[in-house]
Design an enzyme around this catalytic site. Structure first.
Site, PDB file in Angstrom:
ATOM      1  N   ASP A 212     -14.565  -8.029  18.822  1.00 42.98           N
ATOM      2  CA  ASP A 212     -13.974  -6.732  18.378  1.00 42.98           C
ATOM      3  C   ASP A 212     -14.902  -6.380  17.079  1.00 42.98           C
ATOM      4  OD1 ASP A 212     -11.806  -4.710  18.529  1.00 42.98           O
ATOM      5  OD2 ASP A 212     -11.714  -5.360  16.378  1.00 42.98           O
ATOM      6  N   GLU A 277     -18.062  -5.553  21.209  1.00 40.43           N
ATOM      7  CA  GLU A 277     -17.848  -3.892  21.148  1.00 40.43           C
ATOM      8  C   GLU A 277     -18.645  -3.399  20.080  1.00 40.43           C
ATOM      9  OE1 GLU A 277     -14.004  -1.522  20.407  1.00 40.43           O
ATOM     10  OE2 GLU A 277     -14.350  -3.173  18.952  1.00 40.43           O
TER      11      GLU A 277
END
Length: 537
Positions: A212, A277
């Site tokens: 993330d 990401e």
């Protein structure tokens, strides 16, 4: 009930299992509740693994289930190496891993390396003084002479990115919520602690990670101001949008850290999969740099489709041409929707989109070059949920109401059996977010019985891709421009032509139509919402 529980059998060659895989994302709070508290849990995921395997996907990605005060619903981690009690226990996770592997599914999990919760023991110690052992584990800075923050950086969540802490008499950096202080990953001791977390989950048997907000993991050491943004892709809605994020993100020191992550993961086995990401001002260059060579990550994805207000032939050509995934440039991944973005069918078609359009998006994802992420409920054609202000949980939606569709509407409970009296099989208790009536009517049980449903079409399309090296690994070329999207996938001397009408007009097509799978009527005129993948030639 789903009868077919056989694991996926993708086409075989020398490429790793993940190259060209379709991966199913689970938001655990909303997938399946088993302990009657209205919140999904790990045993709930385990209970539904046969269903996921029946889709034909190769892998599941589980969003955070770690110990957390839930200020950002799991992305504010207070213990990286334990399970939050609302989701279960480490023993429940071990059972999940074992069952997933039994039914032929790989498992990747989220890792949040750029920040922690302010309730993490690391931060509690760090903020206690300027001289403790973890005093430089986070990004601390003195105020300016007038008491204002160290620079102009803005948080993703619509506020300044610095929070004053009276205990230390300094500001700390938070690129997200105030409750999510940024780790100082310039510190090699902090890097080592994070790599210990990576190893912990590898030892428990995970097959890889989705990382993330990775490009937020390093900041400019001199804390220089971000320059103003002068070219807006869309109208700004928050202070964050008015800056070019050149100083609070994506510093050169990030790549050596990524290589350290890659080394730990590769030492655990060549078949592990990692996907980053990537958001911000330079997603394409970063996706390539994060995945170049064999020392970094397997893949990356950005928000090209996730935040697109409309999908078009031009957008698809642009993304695929800019990063085709050729040798040396890493391997791309794509997603049309996830836990951070409104449901694609609503975002692109408004309220009450057709089942045909949902099928078209499934077919398009299967035709693209790269890995594809399928968000839970996407295989049912679920629309964005409508959440009243009083029911909102998402801090971003609350802060920006009503200027955003919000993330809660994409996080509503999974409808399993269509019975709204018992919350569509998700739970026997009131769910943490309201169940949508139109979702209950699109449940797994109801669609399983309908041979023309979005669910059964999704299974057909995934089976086609799994059995076809052309679609999983092949090159991509665009023989024409224009409103009609036409591209060829090529591998091993075979070609499959893929044609899609993503617009609102009937479009002429003068090529040969020898269809393997299609959506809607095709021929010399391709109707809106129609498309096909040709038979191999």
């Amino acid at each position: 009930m789903v009868e077919d529980v056989s694991p996926a059998h993708p086409a075989s060659d020398d490429a790793p299992w993940w190259k060209g895989a379709l991966i199913y994302q689970i938001y655990p709070r909303s997938f399946q509740d088993t302990n009657r508290d209205g919140i999904g849990d790990l045993p709930g995921i385990t209970r539904r693994l046969e269903y996921i395997a029946s889709l034909g996907v190769s892998c599941i990605w589980i969003s955070p289930f770690f110990t957390s005060p839930m200020a950002d619903y799991g992305y504010d981690v207070s213990d990286f190496c334990d399970v939050d009690p609302i989701f279960g226990t480490l023993a429940d996770f071990d059972i999940l891993i074992k069952k997933a592997h039994t039914v032929g599914l790989k498992v990747i999990i989220d890792q949040v390396y750029s920040h922690t919760s302010d309730q993490h023991e690391w931060f509690i110690e760090s903020r206690s003084s300027r001289t403790n052992d973890k005093s430089d584990w986070y990004v601390w800075a003195d105020a300016k002479a007038d008491g204002s923050p160290p620079n102009n950086w803005q948080s993703v969540f619509g506020m300044g990115a610095w929070q004053w802490d009276a205990r230390r008499g300094q500001y700390y950096l938070h690129n997200f919520l105030v409750e999510q202080p940024d780790l100082n990953l310039h510190n090699p001791v902090v890097q080592a602690a994070i790599l210990d977390v990576t190893q912990f989950w590898l030892d428990r048997g995970v097959d890889g990670f989705r990382i993330d907000a990775l490009n937020f993991a390093m900041h400019d050491r001199a804390l220089r101001d971000n320059p103003a943004e002068t070219e807006f892709k869309r109208p700004p809605t928050r202070p964050f949008d008015f800056q070019r994020h050149e100083m609070n993100m994506s510093q050169p020191e990030l790549l050596p850290f990524i290589e350290r992550i890659g080394n730990v993961i590769q030492n655990a086995g060549a078949e592990k999969f990692t996907v980053a990401e990537v958001g911000g001002p330079r997603p394409l260059s970063e996706m390539k740099s994060f995945t170049q060579g064999n020392k970094r990550l397997s893949s990356a994805y950005a928000f090209d489709y996730l935040y697109a207000e409309q999908i078009s032939a031009d957008l698809v050509r642009k993304t695929q041409k800019e990063w085709p995934g050729i040798e040396g440039e890493g391997w791309p991944s794509w997603a049309f929707e996830n836990h951070d973005a409104p449901r694609a069918v609503t975002r692109w078609k408004g309220s009450n989109p057709s089942k045909q359009y949902s099928k078209l998006l499934v077919l398009l994802m299967a035709a693209l070059r790269g890995n594809g992420f399928i968000y839970y409920g996407e295989e049912l054609g679920l629309e964005q949920g409508e959440i009243d202000f009083d029911d909102l949980k998402d801090p971003e939606a609350i802060a920006n109401w009503p200027e955003t569709l919000g993330r809660d509407g994409a996080r509503t409970p999974m409808p399993w059996d269509g019975n709204t009296n018992v919350y569509a099989g998700f739970s026997d208790a009131k769910p943490w977010l309201p169940l949508q009536d139109n979702h209950a009517s699109a449940s797994v049980a109801l669609q399983s019985k309908d041979p023309k449903s979005v669910l059964n079409f999704t299974k057909q399309v995934i089976a086609l891709r799994n059995g076809c090296d052309v679609l999983r690994r092949g090159e991509i070329q665009f023989p024409s421009e224009g409103e009609l999207l036409v591209f060829d996938r090529m591998h091993g001397g075979k070609i499959r032509r893929c044609v899609f009408n993503l617009g609102d007009n009937n479009l002429a097509y003068d090529g040969q139509v020898d269809i393997d799978v299609s959506v809607g009527s095709v021929g010399s005129l391709i109707c809106p919402g129609s498309g096909f993948i040709s038979k191999a030639s």
